[in-house]
Write an enzyme that holds these catalytic residues in place. Sequence first.
Site, PDB file in Angstrom:
ATOM      1  CB  CYS A 186       0.107  -5.331   8.040  1.00 18.58           C
ATOM      2  SG  CYS A 186       0.129  -4.415   6.481  1.00 18.58           S
ATOM      3  CG  ASP A 221       4.677   7.974   0.796  1.00 19.75           C
ATOM      4  OD1 ASP A 221       4.798   6.863   0.267  1.00 19.75           O
ATOM      5  OD2 ASP A 221       5.452   8.379   1.704  1.00 19.75           O
ATOM      6  CG  ASN A 238       9.615   0.072  -4.785  1.00 17.71           C
ATOM      7  OD1 ASN A 238      10.203   0.194  -5.856  1.00 17.71           O
ATOM      8  ND2 ASN A 238       9.453   1.087  -3.946  1.00 17.71           N
ATOM      9  N   GLY A 290      13.648  -2.431  -2.991  1.00 19.91           N
ATOM     10  CA  GLY A 290      13.331  -1.248  -2.199  1.00 19.91           C
ATOM     11  C   GLY A 290      11.981  -1.269  -1.521  1.00 19.91           C
ATOM     12  CG  HIS A 328      -0.955  -4.100   2.692  1.00 22.96           C
ATOM     13  ND1 HIS A 328      -1.900  -4.413   3.668  1.00 22.96           N
ATOM     14  CD2 HIS A 328      -1.660  -3.751   1.589  1.00 22.96           C
ATOM     15  CE1 HIS A 328      -3.120  -4.279   3.154  1.00 22.96           C
ATOM     16  NE2 HIS A 328      -2.996  -3.865   1.890  1.00 22.96           N
ATOM     17  CG  HIS A 369       2.571   0.230  -1.372  1.00 21.32           C
ATOM     18  ND1 HIS A 369       3.058  -0.801  -0.586  1.00 21.32           N
ATOM     19  CD2 HIS A 369       3.627   1.019  -1.654  1.00 21.32           C
ATOM     20  CE1 HIS A 369       4.349  -0.631  -0.392  1.00 21.32           C
ATOM     21  NE2 HIS A 369       4.725   0.464  -1.038  1.00 21.32           N
ATOM     22  CG  HIS A 415       5.032   4.321  -4.584  1.00 17.43           C
ATOM     23  ND1 HIS A 415       5.429   5.000  -3.462  1.00 17.43           N
ATOM     24  CD2 HIS A 415       5.433   3.036  -4.384  1.00 17.43           C
ATOM     25  CE1 HIS A 415       6.051   4.181  -2.626  1.00 17.43           C
ATOM     26  NE2 HIS A 415       6.067   2.971  -3.168  1.00 17.43           N
TER      27      HIS A 415
HETATM   28  P1  AMP Z   1       7.784   0.967  -0.497  1.00 18.50           P
HETATM   29  O1  AMP Z   1       9.238   1.320  -0.321  1.00 18.50           O
HETATM   30  O2  AMP Z   1       7.383   0.811  -1.942  1.00 18.50           O
HETATM   31  O3  AMP Z   1       7.392  -0.210   0.359  1.00 18.50           O
HETATM   32  O4  AMP Z   1       6.971   2.235  -0.023  1.00 18.50           O
HETATM   33  C1  AMP Z   1       6.438   2.367   1.251  1.00 18.50           C
HETATM   34  C2  AMP Z   1       5.957   3.784   1.350  1.00 18.50           C
HETATM   35  O5  AMP Z   1       5.059   3.855   2.447  1.00 18.50           O
HETATM   36  C3  AMP Z   1       7.053   4.802   1.596  1.00 18.50           C
HETATM   37  O6  AMP Z   1       7.046   5.768   0.539  1.00 18.50           O
HETATM   38  C4  AMP Z   1       6.694   5.416   2.956  1.00 18.50           C
HETATM   39  O7  AMP Z   1       6.967   6.799   3.026  1.00 18.50           O
HETATM   40  C5  AMP Z   1       5.207   5.122   3.038  1.00 18.50           C
HETATM   41  N1  AMP Z   1       4.662   5.006   4.386  1.00 18.50           N
HETATM   42  C6  AMP Z   1       5.151   4.293   5.427  1.00 18.50           C
HETATM   43  N2  AMP Z   1       4.366   4.431   6.520  1.00 18.50           N
HETATM   44  C7  AMP Z   1       3.351   5.249   6.147  1.00 18.50           C
HETATM   45  C8  AMP Z   1       2.217   5.788   6.826  1.00 18.50           C
HETATM   46  N3  AMP Z   1       1.968   5.511   8.108  1.00 18.50           N
HETATM   47  N4  AMP Z   1       1.382   6.600   6.143  1.00 18.50           N
HETATM   48  C9  AMP Z   1       1.635   6.911   4.843  1.00 18.50           C
HETATM   49  N5  AMP Z   1       2.678   6.431   4.152  1.00 18.50           N
HETATM   50  C10 AMP Z   1       3.533   5.619   4.787  1.00 18.50           C
HETATM   51 ZN    ZN Z   2      -1.594  -5.454   5.412  1.00 17.34          ZN
END
Ligand code: AMP
Ligand code: ZN
Length: 105
Positions: free
Chosen positions: A4, A30, A82, A88, A93, A95, A97
């Site tokens: 992950c 992000d 999301n 989307g 994991h 989170h 936004h």
């Molecule tokens: P979601 O579509 O809600 O799952 O959002 C995932 C978010 O994680 C996206 O906005 C990506 O740009 C962000 N993301 C993916 N990998 C990383 C990373 N290594 N560091 C920071 N943000 C990330």
């Molecule tokens: Zn995780």
Amino acid sequence: MTDCIFCKIINGDFGTEFVYEDDNAVVFKDINPKADVHLLVVPKEHVADLNECSEELIGKLMSVVKKVTVQEGIKSFKTLINTGKDAGQEVFHLHIHILSGNIKF
Ligand code: AMP
Ligand code: ZN
């Protein structure tokens, strides 16, 4: 979880700078910002999505949203979670936004 990306970030594998950290969560920028400010509030515990999240944990995460926005002086912002691929979600994991300024979605 070993495969992950957010668990790896929490573990410090990529040297990611945390904007905020406490016992329950970290907050970092992000990597592909959709606004002038785009932060992710991420629980330290691996929870796949909101469906798997306890009421207690989501309460703690919303509390982190309040703390980090006060800390960063962010007064006008959008929060987004999301849940599931069809909605989307790309990183499985949980989170939250936090988006502020010139929000692209
Ligand atoms: P979601 O579509 O809600 O799952 O959002 C995932 C978010 O994680 C996206 O906005 C990506 O740009 C962000 N993301 C993916 N990998 C990383 C990373 N290594 N560091 C920071 N943000 C990330
Ligand atoms: Zn995780």
